[in-house]
Enzyme design. Structure first.
Site, PDB file in Angstrom:
ATOM      1  N   PHE A   1       0.835  -1.202   0.000  1.00  0.00           N
ATOM      2  CA  PHE A   1       0.000   0.000   0.000  1.00  0.00           C
ATOM      3  C   PHE A   1       0.870   1.253   0.000  1.00  0.00           C
ATOM      4  O   PHE A   1       2.053   1.205   0.351  1.00  0.00           O
ATOM      5  CB  PHE A   1      -0.915   0.001   1.233  1.00  0.00           C
ATOM      6  CG  PHE A   1      -2.002  -1.029   1.139  1.00  0.00           C
ATOM      7  CD1 PHE A   1      -3.246  -0.702   0.623  1.00  0.00           C
ATOM      8  CD2 PHE A   1      -1.768  -2.334   1.546  1.00  0.00           C
ATOM      9  CE1 PHE A   1      -4.249  -1.661   0.527  1.00  0.00           C
ATOM     10  CE2 PHE A   1      -2.766  -3.299   1.448  1.00  0.00           C
ATOM     11  CZ  PHE A   1      -4.003  -2.963   0.937  1.00  0.00           C
ATOM     12  N   CYS A   2       0.249   2.385  -0.354  1.00  0.00           N
ATOM     13  CA  CYS A   2       0.913   3.687  -0.407  1.00  0.00           C
ATOM     14  C   CYS A   2       1.649   3.981   0.899  1.00  0.00           C
ATOM     15  O   CYS A   2       1.069   3.772   1.958  1.00  0.00           O
ATOM     16  CB  CYS A   2      -0.127   4.763  -0.659  1.00  0.00           C
ATOM     17  SG  CYS A   2       0.492   6.434  -0.579  1.00  0.00           S
ATOM     18  N   PRO A   3       2.874   4.498   0.895  1.00  0.00           N
ATOM     19  CA  PRO A   3       3.696   4.792  -0.284  1.00  0.00           C
ATOM     20  C   PRO A   3       4.697   3.684  -0.617  1.00  0.00           C
ATOM     21  O   PRO A   3       5.759   3.965  -1.157  1.00  0.00           O
ATOM     22  CB  PRO A   3       4.417   6.064   0.148  1.00  0.00           C
ATOM     23  CG  PRO A   3       4.653   5.867   1.618  1.00  0.00           C
ATOM     24  CD  PRO A   3       3.492   5.039   2.122  1.00  0.00           C
TER      25      PRO A   3
END
Lengths: 130, 76
Positions: B13-15
């Protein structure tokens, strides 16, 4: 390349806030911004070497973060330093209260800094508090 | 031109995918083409923004079966 200074003050010991602080610091640092991070209060204990304490979550999102493949906040802070030259300062007051010396903290942290110096260094930047 | 490098950020998942891309860029030469694979929709929109901001060449994004393929070239 720098386009503004971001100063991140982290005082919370909860997962959501530590995660968001780490995301802001790492993404800003790898985007060419000067990043200063100040770790104090409940946040500092997670950066004591050998501390395996898990940050408690505040709500639903924190529980989901803990169960999914989200980069760990400590990994993001370390990447902010290694990939983006961020500077992470442990608060000298918090170190005194915890009874921890510089050698007891993660190696990617800068030397202990007091609030007076941090405020001086942060004077010309945005301040983000978590 | 060197072979295109694949940066596999699927499942992260981000980042996470962005950080994996930056690690790969550090190990690449100017002119190298890279392709990031991501299952995180936020990263698919964020990585082109980052490329524009820091000055690498953004080529294209395609999506296939829930995986985004972001193509770029190291420019500096």
């Amino acid at each position: 390349m720098a386009s503004g200074k971001i100063c991140v003050v982290v005082v919370s010991g909860t997962l959501e806030r530590l995660q968001m602080a780490a995301m802001v610091a790492s993404v800003a640092a790898v985007s060419g911004q000067d990043v200063l991070v100040f770790l104090s209060m409940n946040a500092l204990t997670y950066f004591v070497k050998g501390n395996t304490l898990k940050a408690p979550h505040e709500g639903e999102m924190g529980g989901l973060i803990a169960s999914k493949k989200v980069p760990e906040f400590k990994t993001l802070f370390e990447q902010a330093v290694e990939l983006g030259d961020a500077k992470i300062y442990p608060c000298s007051m918090a170190m005194d209260i915890l009874g921890v010396e510089q050698e007891g903290l993660e190696g990617y942290l800068e030397n202990a800094t007091g609030l007076t110096k941090f405020l001086h260094d942060a004077n010309d930047g945005q301040i983000w508090t978590f | 031109m060197a072979d295109k490098k694949i940066v596999d950020g699927r499942g992260s998942f981000c980042p996470g995918p962005l950080m994996e891309l930056i690690v790969a860029l550090k190990a690449s030469q100017i002119g190298d083409e890279l392709e990031v694979l991501s299952t995180d929709k936020g990263s698919a929109s964020d990585i082109p923004e980052w490329l524009n901001k820091v000055g690498h060449e953004y080529i294209s994004t395609t999506e296939s079966e829930g995986v985004w393929h972001i193509n770029l070239r190291k420019s500096k």
